[in-house]
Structure formats: structure tokens, C-alpha cells
Design an enzyme around this catalytic site. Structure first.
Site, PDB file in Angstrom:
ATOM      1  CE  LYS A  79      -3.951   1.822   2.669  1.00 52.26           C
ATOM      2  NZ  LYS A  79      -4.883   1.526   3.783  1.00 52.26           N
ATOM      3  CB  SER A 154      -8.204   3.385   2.754  1.00 53.40           C
ATOM      4  OG  SER A 154      -7.373   2.823   3.750  1.00 53.40           O
ATOM      5  CB  SER A 178      -8.370   0.404   5.562  1.00 52.41           C
ATOM      6  OG  SER A 178      -9.125   1.562   5.426  1.00 52.41           O
TER       7      SER A 178
HETATM    8  N1  GLN Z   1     -13.228   3.912   6.391  1.00 53.08           N
HETATM    9  C1  GLN Z   1     -12.537   4.268   7.575  1.00 53.08           C
HETATM   10  C2  GLN Z   1     -12.081   5.707   7.502  1.00 53.08           C
HETATM   11  O1  GLN Z   1     -12.320   6.326   6.535  1.00 53.08           O
HETATM   12  C3  GLN Z   1     -11.389   3.350   7.817  1.00 53.08           C
HETATM   13  C4  GLN Z   1     -10.191   3.667   7.016  1.00 53.08           C
HETATM   14  C5  GLN Z   1      -9.004   2.834   7.390  1.00 53.08           C
HETATM   15  O2  GLN Z   1      -9.111   1.799   8.029  1.00 53.08           O
HETATM   16  N2  GLN Z   1      -7.847   3.330   7.012  1.00 53.08           N
HETATM   17  O3  GLN Z   1     -11.520   6.237   8.395  1.00 53.08           O
END
Ligand code: GLN
Length: 513
Positions: A79, A154, A178
Site C-alpha cells: 500500500k 482504503s 481498511s
Molecule cells: N473507512 C474508515 C475511515 O475512513 C477506515 C479507514 C481505514 O481503516 N484506514 O476512516
């Protein structure tokens, strides 16, 4: 079976016995990347030259017997919020469009020691804020199961790349789901370990008390092997934990007799797509038939997770992202009057709308007039949620739940209503608030063929129970990726061959905003 269809551990075995060379595996991945990228956009940087060079080096070490682990020679992706020395790391934000780190993240160093070949960096929501991989400055990633749908987020780039066989596994990060949610949307296996298990050194911080790095792969065996490679105590991360029980692959046993599995009723009520509910409950039945004791229970406080999480995550983000000011690195606005206007314009032009929303929300909840009303209250709520889980784990070894209320939404559907998108995190965020491990395992598809994953949540340091349950479940089915993975592999390269590898270096060329 073609090379690309192998799991990481299966490929590792064939490399060891000389049936496949590291170069063949890397070349097969690079070819698939070239074919898939025009459709999927899972990668933001492909390091073709570096990967081929490294393949040669790793092959020599394997031949000399210096690399013997299960992942030696296996191509992987990272990532784009994991720092890689000499390789562009942008968090998919314009503000870091030219950031080339001078060091590599600790987790990645561990993978390299295990013989990984890094193919490149994967797409993500800007600074990992989002649930769809649509807030990336490189444009959205598409779900290989249906290109009109998002891959989740994400870590959507990592999950889509694994699903479409562009790499054999990837690393993601999980602040509020995410890894687990996009794994569910892309039909792959994703593992968020207990907070503190994998060093966060070199992971560009979003919500430091919530962030954890973890594997995304084709099955539980791969996830266990990858986690075993990256879990370590690291004095450079003050929240790192010294663990003695890091041999996760030992838990790969097909035996769940007597394992107590709890199904929280509150996770199966209103708002859950009935097809997702039925598929998850069907998976619970499989485990019951194998001898697990499956019971329903009331977890409570579930609806408070989302507000508590968004207050805490935004507060931490507003502080963590204050370092991006156009001075030391990253984007600086080309025109400004004085120092203050340079900060203001660089940040205004460099961050996207979702990141700005979180920074403002975070600064607001930390401001002196509102600190007690929001931030302190969110911390207290977190303590209560922890107590609810502590109680649940007195009766159960594992909690079985959906990873998301629905299957992957269509592109463009979620960003119109951010609050609705935040609510979609309801089943994953509590594990981050409490620091618990969570594993997503594919368990079916909906009527339109989009994948559904079940989430297994364990008490702190109980990853092995999750691995056992996930592995036993997975024995009852075989991994199936999207049809597109195979179709692409059999296709001849399209006229855009080479495009993916030239993505490196310029966020603008690939559609940066
Ligand atoms: N969807 C969640 C957020 O926007 C989790 C994102 C993540 O785990 N990086 O914060």
C-alpha cells in the site's frame, strides 16, 4: 494451473524445488499488471526494473540456501502509505506527490528479509481516509469482479491487485477496517493483527492509536505466513509489543471442535443486506457442523462505535497531518505572498476534500471549548466498548460477523453522502478502537456475483484462534478469484503495454487532481 493462480505459499514451495524460478514469477506478475492496469488501476507505482533486479538477487540467495522461508522469491505489493527507500510513496495525495523516502518501513524490511520481491505500490484512499479507494489523487481503483463497482477501501488497491492476480499478496493498513472491508468486497483474505503486533515505523500515520499493518492474500495460510514474517517487537515504535507467540502458522489446523463462536445479534439487525446476512450465517453453520459451538449474544454499544471512531480518528489525523505544510517535503504552492500564505495555499491545494473534512473535524473536537464534549466523551465511549468486548470474550473464543453491511457499492455512490459512508464502517471499527485482531475470509457472493466476506474477531493476542477458525472454514471450499483474472492472463497485451511502469514519478500523468 498457471503460476498466477497459485497462492503465495504454493508458489514459494515451487520456487524452492526449482519448478518455477523467481524471475518467471516476477515476469508473470508484471505481464498481468500490464494487462490489468488499464481496467483496474490498482497500482500507482510499478518498479519493474527494481523487481527484476531483485528477482535475480533472491534467486541466488535461494540457490545458496540462504533463504529458506515460505515467502522467498514471491512477488508482493505494498500500500502506498508504507515508506520504501528510493521508491515514490505518496499516500495517494497530491501533497506527497514527489516524496521518495530515505528509509523503508520496518514491516517491509521484514518481508524483504523473508525474500519478498516488491513489485510496486498500490492505490488507496488519500491518507487511508475512506472506504472505497475513490479519494485517491490517482483516480479510483475498480473492483475486478465488476468494474462498475468500488473495491472498498482504503486498501482497495492492495485487495484488487491480489484478486486480479497482479501480485501474490500485498500489505495493507487498517485504521477502521481498511484491510477487512476491501478484502470482503474483492473476495480475498485480509488480516488485521492485534494493535502493537506489527511495527508502525515507516507507516505514514493516520490515526496512530488505531493503525495496524496487515496482510492481504488469497487464503488464510498465506495470511498466517505473512503475519509471521512481519510481526516483531520494534523499539522504534513506542506502541510495539514484545510477543512470544508469533508462530502463527502453527495454528493452521483443520480443527474447531469445542471452539466457542459468538454471533452478536446487534450486528445482524437493521441496515444489513439480507443476502450478506444469510451468507454469513451459512458460514457459521459450516463451522457448527465441524464441531464449533455457535451461539448468539448481545454485544451492546454497537451504534456508538462509528461516532467515537470518527472523533478519535479525525483528532489524531488533524495532529498527524500537520507536518505536511510545504516546508520540508511534498507539495508547495507555486505562488504565495508570505510564510502564512505558503502554508495555507500548499495545504489547500495539496489535500483533497475528504482529508480536509477530517482535519477540520479533528481540529474542532480538540479545540478548548469542545474537547470535553467530544474528544473526552469519545475516549470514554471507547472504554465502554472495550468492556463490552472483554465481557463477550469471557464466553466466546471468536466473534463471527459481517465485514460490511453490504457488498461493494457502485462507483460514485458513496462519496455523495460521507455520513452514510462512515456508517458502513460499523462492523469493523470497534476492533480498532479496542485493538483487537480481525480476519476477513471470503464466504460467498450476492445475486449479482459480488463477493461477501465474513469477519472473525478475536480477543487481543488471540490471532491463532482466528486462523484456526478461518482455516477450518476455508477447507470446505476452494479459492476462486474473479473471472477477469484468468481472462486477462490469457489475453494478449493491449496497446497500452508499458504504461503501468511509467506511472512512477508523476501523479499528474495518472490523473492526479
Ligand atoms: N473507512 C474508515 C475511515 O475512513 C477506515 C479507514 C481505514 O481503516 N484506514 O476512516
Amino acid at each position: 494451473m498457471s503460476i498466477l493462480e497459485l497462492t503465495a505459499v504454493e508458489l514459494g514451495k515451487r520456487i524452492k524445488t526449482g519448478q518455477v524460478t523467481v524471475e518467471e514469477a516476477v515476469q508473470a506478475s508484471l505481464d498481468q499488471i500490464k494487462k490489468a492496469e488499464q481496467k483496474v488501476n490498482a497500482f500507482v507505482t510499478v518498479d519493474e526494473e527494481g523487481a527484476l533486479r531483485r528477482a535475480e538477487e533472491v534467486q541466488k540467495k535461494i540457490n545458496r540456501g540462504e533463504l529458506r522461508g515460505p515467502l522467498a522469491g514471491v512477488p508482493a505489493a505494498l500500500k502506498d502509505n508504507l515508506c520504501t527507500k528510493g521508491l515514490l510513496t505518496t499516500c495517494c495525495s497530491k501533497i506527497l506527490y514527489n516524496f521518495v523516502p530515505s528509509y523503508t518501513a520496518e514491516a517491509v524490511l521484514h518481508l524483504e528479509r523473508a525474500g519478498a520481491v516488491i513489485l510496486g505500490k498500490t492505490n488507496m484512499d488519500e491518507f487511508a481516509m475512506g472506504s472505497t479507494t475513490e479519494t485517491s489523487a490517482y483516480g479510483e481503483t475498480r473492483n475486478p469482479w465488476n468494474l462498475d463497482h468500488v473495491p472498498g477501501g482504503s486498501s482497495g488497491g492492495s485487495c484488487a491487485a491480489v484478486a486480479v492476480n497482479e501480485c501474490f499478496y500485498a500489505l495493507g493498513s487498517d485504521t477502521g477496517g481498511s484491510i477487512r472491508q476491501p478484502s470482503s468486497f474483492c473476495g480475498v483474505t485480509g488480516f488485521k493483527p492485534t494493535y502493537g503486533t506489527v511495527s508502525r515505523y515507516g507507516l505514514i500515520a493516520y490515526g496512530s492509536s488505531l493503525d495496524q499493518i496487515g496482510p492481504v492474500a488469497k487464503d488464510v495460510t498465506d495470511c498466517a505466513a505473512i503475519l509471521e514474517a512481519i510481526a516483531s517487537y520494534d523499539p522504534k515504535d513506542s506502541t510495539s509489543i514484545r510477543r512470544e507467540d508469533n508462530r502463527f502458522t502453527e495454528a493452521l489446523v483443520d480443527e474447531v471442535r469445542g471452539l466457542r463462536i459468538g454471533i452478536p445479534r446487534d450486528y445482524f439487525g437493521e441496515g444489513l443486506n439480507p443476502q450478506v446476512r444469510d451468507t454469513i450465517l451459512g458460514a457459521a453453520d459450516v463451522l457448527r457442523q465441524k464441531g464449533a459451538i455457535v451461539e448468539e449474544f448481545d454485544l451492546s454499544l454497537v451504534e456508538y462505535g462509528v461516532p467515537a471512531y470518527y472523533v478519535i480518528a479525525s483528532a489524531e489525523a488533524s495532529s498527524n497531518l500537520s507536518r505536511f505544510d510545504g516546508v520540508k517535503y511534498g507539495y508547495r504552492s507555486p505562488s504565495y505572498k508570505d510564510l502564512y500564505s505558503m502554508y495555507k495555499k500548499s495545504r489547500s491545494e495539496g489535500f483533497g476534500p475528504e482529508v480536509k473534512r477530517r482535519i477540520m473535524l479533528g481540529a474542532f473536537v480538540l479545540s478548548s471549548g469542545y474537547y470535553d464534549a467530544y474528544y473526552v466523551k469519545a475516549q470514554k465511549t471507547k472504554a465502554l466498548i472495550k468492556r463490552a468486548f472483554d465481557q463477550a470474550f469471557q464466553s466466546f473464543d471468536v466473534i463471527l460477523a459481517p465485514a460490511s453491511p453490504d457488498t461493494a457499492p457502485r462507483l460514485g455512490q458513496s462519496l455523495r453522502d460521507p455520513i452514510q459512508m462512515y456508517l458502513g464502517d460499523i462492523y469493523t471499527i470497534s476492533a480498532n478502537l479496542v485493538g483487537l485482531p480481525g480476519l476477513t475470509v471470503p464466504c460467498g457472493t450476492d445475486s449479482s456475483g459480488l463477493p461477501i466476506g465474513m469477519q472473525l474477531i478475536g480477543d487481543c493476542f488471540q490471532e491463532k484462534k482466528l486462523i484456526r477458525a478461518g482455516f477450518a472454514f476455508e477447507r470446505s471450499r476452494c479459492y476462486q478469484g474473479p473471472a477477469m483474472a484468468k481472462e486477462l492472463e490469457q489475453s494478449t497485451p493491449n496497446p497500452y503495454v508499458g504504461e503501468a511502469s511509467s506511472a512512477q514519478g508523476s501523479i499528474w500523468e495518472k490523473g492526479g487532481k
